[in-house]
Design an enzyme around this catalytic site. Structure first.
Site, mmCIF file in Angstrom:
data_model
loop_
_atom_site.group_PDB
_atom_site.id
_atom_site.type_symbol
_atom_site.label_atom_id
_atom_site.label_comp_id
_atom_site.label_asym_id
_atom_site.label_seq_id
_atom_site.Cartn_x
_atom_site.Cartn_y
_atom_site.Cartn_z
ATOM 1 N N PHE A 14 0.828 -1.202 0.000
ATOM 2 C CA PHE A 14 0.000 0.000 0.000
ATOM 3 C C PHE A 14 0.865 1.256 0.000
ATOM 4 O O PHE A 14 1.910 1.297 0.653
ATOM 5 C CB PHE A 14 -0.879 0.053 1.267
ATOM 6 C CG PHE A 14 -1.921 -1.018 1.341
ATOM 7 C CD1 PHE A 14 -3.191 -0.817 0.811
ATOM 8 C CD2 PHE A 14 -1.648 -2.241 1.950
ATOM 9 C CE1 PHE A 14 -4.162 -1.806 0.893
ATOM 10 C CE2 PHE A 14 -2.609 -3.238 2.029
ATOM 11 C CZ PHE A 14 -3.872 -3.018 1.505
ATOM 12 N N ASP A 15 0.370 2.269 -0.692
ATOM 13 C CA ASP A 15 0.831 3.630 -0.449
ATOM 14 C C ASP A 15 0.228 4.043 0.895
ATOM 15 O O ASP A 15 -0.702 3.399 1.386
ATOM 16 C CB ASP A 15 0.322 4.530 -1.590
ATOM 17 C CG ASP A 15 0.604 5.988 -1.336
ATOM 18 O OD1 ASP A 15 1.740 6.327 -0.977
ATOM 19 O OD2 ASP A 15 -0.336 6.793 -1.493
ATOM 20 N N ALA A 16 0.726 5.124 1.496
ATOM 21 C CA ALA A 16 0.191 5.552 2.799
ATOM 22 C C ALA A 16 -0.781 6.742 2.660
ATOM 23 O O ALA A 16 -1.983 6.609 2.924
ATOM 24 C CB ALA A 16 1.329 5.905 3.752
ATOM 25 N N ASP A 41 -3.140 5.694 -4.584
ATOM 26 C CA ASP A 41 -4.036 6.705 -5.149
ATOM 27 C C ASP A 41 -3.378 7.530 -6.257
ATOM 28 O O ASP A 41 -4.060 8.289 -6.938
ATOM 29 C CB ASP A 41 -4.521 7.666 -4.050
ATOM 30 C CG ASP A 41 -3.407 8.573 -3.550
ATOM 31 O OD1 ASP A 41 -3.528 9.791 -3.682
ATOM 32 O OD2 ASP A 41 -2.396 8.047 -3.050
#
Length: 223
Positions: free
Chosen positions: A8-10, A176
Site C-alpha cells: 500500500f501507499d500511505a 491513489d
C-alpha cells in the site's frame, strides 16, 4: 488468495492527508491564522518540489526545507523546525480512511502486507503507532530512507529484496497516485489497484489491473 503480498501507499490510500488542516494547526501554534490564500502560495512552491523529488532531482531534505523557506524568514525560525512542526501537526490530525481497518482485518493472515511511501519517516511511524496499524505490516519502506522515491524502479527492487524476492506477479500494489504508485508498480511487474477516490480521469498511458473508488470495493475484489 491470488497474492502473496499486498503493498500500500500511505497518504490518501490508508490515511487521510489534509495538508491545509495540518498547516492551519501548525501555524496556529505559531500564533498565525493560516488561510486559503496562504495555502495557494504554499502549494505553488510545494507541488513542483514533489515532482522534482519523485523524478530524483532533489532530496527529501531539500523538499522539506525549501517549501518552508519563505515562512522561516517571516517567523525568524529554521526551515527544519517548521517542517518538524508540520509533521507533528499532521500526526495529530491523522485518521485512517474509511474502510482501511476493515480491509486490513480481512487480509491479515491471508497475505503479507507492506507499505511503500514517498511520505516522510517522522510522520509514517507516528501514524502507524497511533492508529494501531503498525502490527498489520511486515514491511515498511520509506523513500526518504532508501534515497529514491516512487516511481523509481529501485525502490520497488529494494522492497522485493526485503520481501524475500517473491514472484512479482503475486504482488499487488495499491495506491491513489497513478504516476508514482501504479506506473511504478507496473514497471516492477506487479498487479496494481488504483484507488481513485477523487474520481480523476485515467492517464492514457497507465492501465491498472483494478480501479476502485472505495477500500470496501477492494476488500470485495480480494475476497
Amino acid at each position: 488468495m491470488k497474492y502473496d503480498w499486498i503493498l500500500f501507499d500511505a497518504d490518501e490510500t490508508l490515511f487521510s492527508f489534509d495538508a491545509f488542516k495540518g498547516l492551519e494547526l501548525m501555524f496556529s501554534r505559531h500564533g498565525i491564522a493560516f488561510n486559503e490564500a496562504d495555502f495557494i502560495e504554499y502549494e505553488k512552491i510545494n507541488r513542483p518540489l514533489w515532482v522534482q523529488y519523485q523524478n530524483g532531482e532533489i532530496s527529501a531534505a531539500e523538499l522539506q526545507q525549501t517549501r518552508f523557506r519563505p515562512w522561516a524568514k517571516k517567523l525568524n525560525t529554521t526551515e527544519q523546525q517548521l517542517n518538524d512542526d508540520f509533521m507533528n501537526a499532521m500526526a495529530d490530525i491523522c485518521k485512517p480512511l474509511p474502510g482501511a481497518k476493515s480491509l486490513l482485518d480481512s487480509l491479515k493472515g491471508k497475505a503479507k502486507l507492506g507499505i511503500i511511501t514517498n511520505g516522510f519517516t517522522a510522520l509514517q511511524r507516528i501514524r502507524l503507532e497511533r492508529t494501531g496499524f503498525a502490527d498489520y505490516f511486515d514491511l515498511l519502506v520509506i523513500s526518504e530512507q532508501v534515497g529514491v522515491a516512487k516511481p523509481d524502479r529501485r525502490i520497488f527492487d529494494y522492497s522485493l529484496e526485503k520481501m524475500g524476492n517473491p514472484d512479482p506477479s503475486r504482488v499487488l500494489m495499491v495506491g491513489d497516485n497513478p504516476q508514482s504508485d501504479i506506473l511504478g508498480g507496473i514497471n516492477a511487474g506487479f498487479d496494481t489497484c488504483w484507488f481513485n477516490h477523487q474520481n480523476q480521469p485515467q492517464p492514457e498511458n497507465i492501465t491498472p489491473t483494478y480501479q476502485v473508488a472505495t477500500l470496501i470495493e477492494l476488500e470485495k475484489i480480494l475476497e
